[in-house]
Design an enzyme around this catalytic site. Structure first.
Site, mmCIF file in Angstrom:
data_model
loop_
_atom_site.group_PDB
_atom_site.id
_atom_site.type_symbol
_atom_site.label_atom_id
_atom_site.label_comp_id
_atom_site.label_asym_id
_atom_site.label_seq_id
_atom_site.Cartn_x
_atom_site.Cartn_y
_atom_site.Cartn_z
ATOM 1 N N ALA A 136 5.482 -31.767 65.815
ATOM 2 C CA ALA A 136 4.986 -31.065 64.635
ATOM 3 C C ALA A 136 3.465 -31.156 64.593
ATOM 4 C CB ALA A 136 5.605 -31.650 63.381
ATOM 5 N N GLN B 25 5.186 -26.262 67.104
ATOM 6 C CA GLN B 25 5.845 -26.383 65.796
ATOM 7 C C GLN B 25 4.773 -26.522 64.709
ATOM 8 O OE1 GLN B 25 8.069 -29.841 64.367
ATOM 9 N NE2 GLN B 25 9.794 -28.504 63.878
ATOM 10 N N TYR C 12 9.980 -31.265 54.328
ATOM 11 C CA TYR C 12 8.556 -30.964 54.257
ATOM 12 C C TYR C 12 8.319 -29.698 53.418
ATOM 13 C CZ TYR C 12 8.428 -34.712 57.652
ATOM 14 O OH TYR C 12 8.577 -35.936 58.256
ATOM 15 N N GLY D 211 16.429 -34.370 71.727
ATOM 16 C CA GLY D 211 15.251 -35.107 71.282
ATOM 17 C C GLY D 211 15.074 -36.433 71.985
HETATM 18 C C1 FNR Z 1 11.915 -36.381 65.471
HETATM 19 N N1 FNR Z 1 12.342 -35.155 64.929
HETATM 20 C C2 FNR Z 1 11.394 -34.211 64.566
HETATM 21 N N2 FNR Z 1 11.788 -33.008 64.063
HETATM 22 C C3 FNR Z 1 10.881 -32.034 63.807
HETATM 23 O O1 FNR Z 1 11.269 -30.950 63.379
HETATM 24 N N3 FNR Z 1 9.554 -32.245 64.058
HETATM 25 C C4 FNR Z 1 9.083 -33.424 64.525
HETATM 26 O O2 FNR Z 1 7.868 -33.563 64.763
HETATM 27 C C5 FNR Z 1 10.012 -34.467 64.754
HETATM 28 N N4 FNR Z 1 9.614 -35.705 65.185
HETATM 29 C C6 FNR Z 1 10.534 -36.659 65.576
HETATM 30 C C7 FNR Z 1 10.093 -37.851 66.147
HETATM 31 C C8 FNR Z 1 11.009 -38.772 66.622
HETATM 32 C C9 FNR Z 1 10.516 -40.031 67.244
HETATM 33 C C10 FNR Z 1 12.392 -38.498 66.519
HETATM 34 C C11 FNR Z 1 13.420 -39.471 67.067
HETATM 35 C C12 FNR Z 1 12.829 -37.330 65.939
HETATM 36 C C13 FNR Z 1 13.764 -34.797 64.948
HETATM 37 C C14 FNR Z 1 14.158 -34.266 66.326
HETATM 38 O O3 FNR Z 1 13.551 -33.012 66.567
HETATM 39 C C15 FNR Z 1 15.692 -34.090 66.464
HETATM 40 O O4 FNR Z 1 16.159 -33.219 65.457
HETATM 41 C C16 FNR Z 1 16.451 -35.413 66.354
HETATM 42 O O5 FNR Z 1 15.843 -36.401 67.155
HETATM 43 C C17 FNR Z 1 17.920 -35.261 66.737
HETATM 44 O O6 FNR Z 1 18.066 -34.913 68.081
HETATM 45 P P1 FNR Z 1 18.524 -36.036 69.187
HETATM 46 O O7 FNR Z 1 17.425 -37.025 69.282
HETATM 47 O O8 FNR Z 1 19.793 -36.640 68.660
HETATM 48 O O9 FNR Z 1 18.751 -35.243 70.447
#
Ligand code: FNR
Length: 347
Positions: free
Chosen positions: A58, A100, A178, A316
């Site tokens: 993001a 993003q 957000y 992620g």
């Molecule tokens: C995230 N997620 C997230 N989502 C988003 O829309 N913008 C972001 O910047 C972030 N940052 C973020 C940082 C970290 C360290 C994590 C673990 C997660 C959520 C991410 O995009 C995703 O939706 C989730 O991690 C679920 O997917 P996985 O990890 O189960 O494959």
């Protein structure tokens, strides 16, 4: 029916992805103090260029969008130039990348900027900035219609900056509690004007952003992330479903690149969504390309896509743990398990 997730996928007439596995947006808080991407970030993203599409961490559209330390921005020339190095490296390795675009609304903290915290209504959240526990969240100021106009203009500017920085498109961050999500939920939106109270009004600002960004860079380059179920920095309200029903009926006429669910675990069911999961709810109400996400592994994603639950998968945490995620899948190699300690370093 089986679907090959590693075969190319035509997103639309101008974008073809090398496979259906997207790198989910992942905030890493490793930009420099001017919120410019670093050389380590160039290498981090370039290593993952064999994803079907990388969605950047993001990235804030303007200073008062910031609620976490060292997150990158897309509003200064230096930031645009920094991102250009990232997109050049990803393209050189054969990949594609969307930025993003982010404004955290009431999750912002004035420690990071001069000015007020803006949100739909003057309703704050409990708690404090992660890793900076002394910074407790403040009661935001309800955005005026003038503020809202300025925000729409700054989303557009950031989208144009993203294209200038070489991104293949952008994802509007409308999820995870957000700013845009705050307009879409009753717990955070108690406005009495044309931006509150009814599904049409509560969807107005997110749709203004979507339409203005489409007009600037094109619908085929514009994706949107949504959290119809409240799960992060937000309380659930059974009235929210009507808002998302309306929003999605409008989005069905826009031909966006895709809609992407915002959730950590897509097995979670929401009472406010008639007990559906995020992907079930979005699939029922959205007719365009849908990106599934949330605690899937390659096999469960393959099964879900084969069963037409969604079209693409975003991964992620496994992409943090495995820069070579795609290569390991192709070779049938075992994946390294993710752990939170991995966030300390950009590998
Ligand atoms: C995230 N997620 C997230 N989502 C988003 O829309 N913008 C972001 O910047 C972030 N940052 C973020 C940082 C970290 C360290 C994590 C673990 C997660 C959520 C991410 O995009 C995703 O939706 C989730 O991690 C679920 O997917 P996985 O990890 O189960 O494959």
């Amino acid at each position: 029916m089986t679907t090959d997730l590693l075969a190319p996928f035509k997103l639309n007439n101008s974008i073809e992805l090398q496979n259906r596995v997207l790198m989910a947006p992942l905030t890493r808080c490793m930009a420099d103090d001017n919120l410019v991407p670093t050389q380590a970030m160039v290498e981090y993203y370039a290593r993952r260029a064999d994803a079907g599409l990388i969605i950047s961490e993001a990235t804030i559209i303007r200073p008062d969008a910031q609620g976490y330390p060292n997150v990158p921005g897309l509003f200064s020339d230096e930031q645009i130039q920094g991102w250009k190095k990232v997109t050049d490296a990803v393209h050189a390795n054969g990949g594609k990348m969307f930025a993003q675009l982010w404004h955290v609304g009431r999750v912002a903290h004035p420690h990071f900027f001069d000015g007020e915290v803006l949100a739909p209504s003057a309703i704050g959240i409990e708690g404090s900035v992660p890793r900076m526990r002394e910074l407790t969240y403040q009661t935001p100021k309800a955005a005026t219609t003038e503020d809202i106009k300025g925000l729409v203009a700054d989303y557009v500017k950031a989208a144009e900056n993203a294209i200038e920085a070489g991104f293949d498109g952008i994802e509007i961050h409308g999820a995870n509690g957000y700013l845009l999500d705050q307009f879409l939920h009753f717990a955070s939106n108690q406005r009495g004007d044309e931006y509150g109270q009814t599904p049409e009004n509560m969807s107005r600002f997110p749709l203004e952003v979507v339409d203005a960004v489409i007009a600037a860079i094109g619908a085929e380059k514009t994706g949107l992330r949504l959290s119809p179920g409240a799960y992060f920095n937000m309380d659930e309200d059974n009235r929210d479903k009507a808002v998302f029903d309306y929003l999605l009926s409008e989005l069905n006429t826009r031909e966006l690149a895709y809609i992407h669910g915002g959730i950590f675990d897509d097995s979670m069911r929401f009472e406010s969504l008639d007990n559906q999961t995020i992907s079930e709810y979005l699939r029922t109400n959205y007719t365009g390309t849908l990106v599934g996400v949330g605690s899937y592994d390659f096999d469960s994603a393959k099964q879900a896509i084969s069963n037409n639950k969604f079209d693409l998968i975003a991964i992620g945490r496994a992409f943090i743990a495995n820069p070579d995620y795609i290569e390991k899948l192709k070779q049938g190699q075992e994946l390294t398990a993710y752990s939170d300690e991995m966030l300390a370093e950009l590998v």
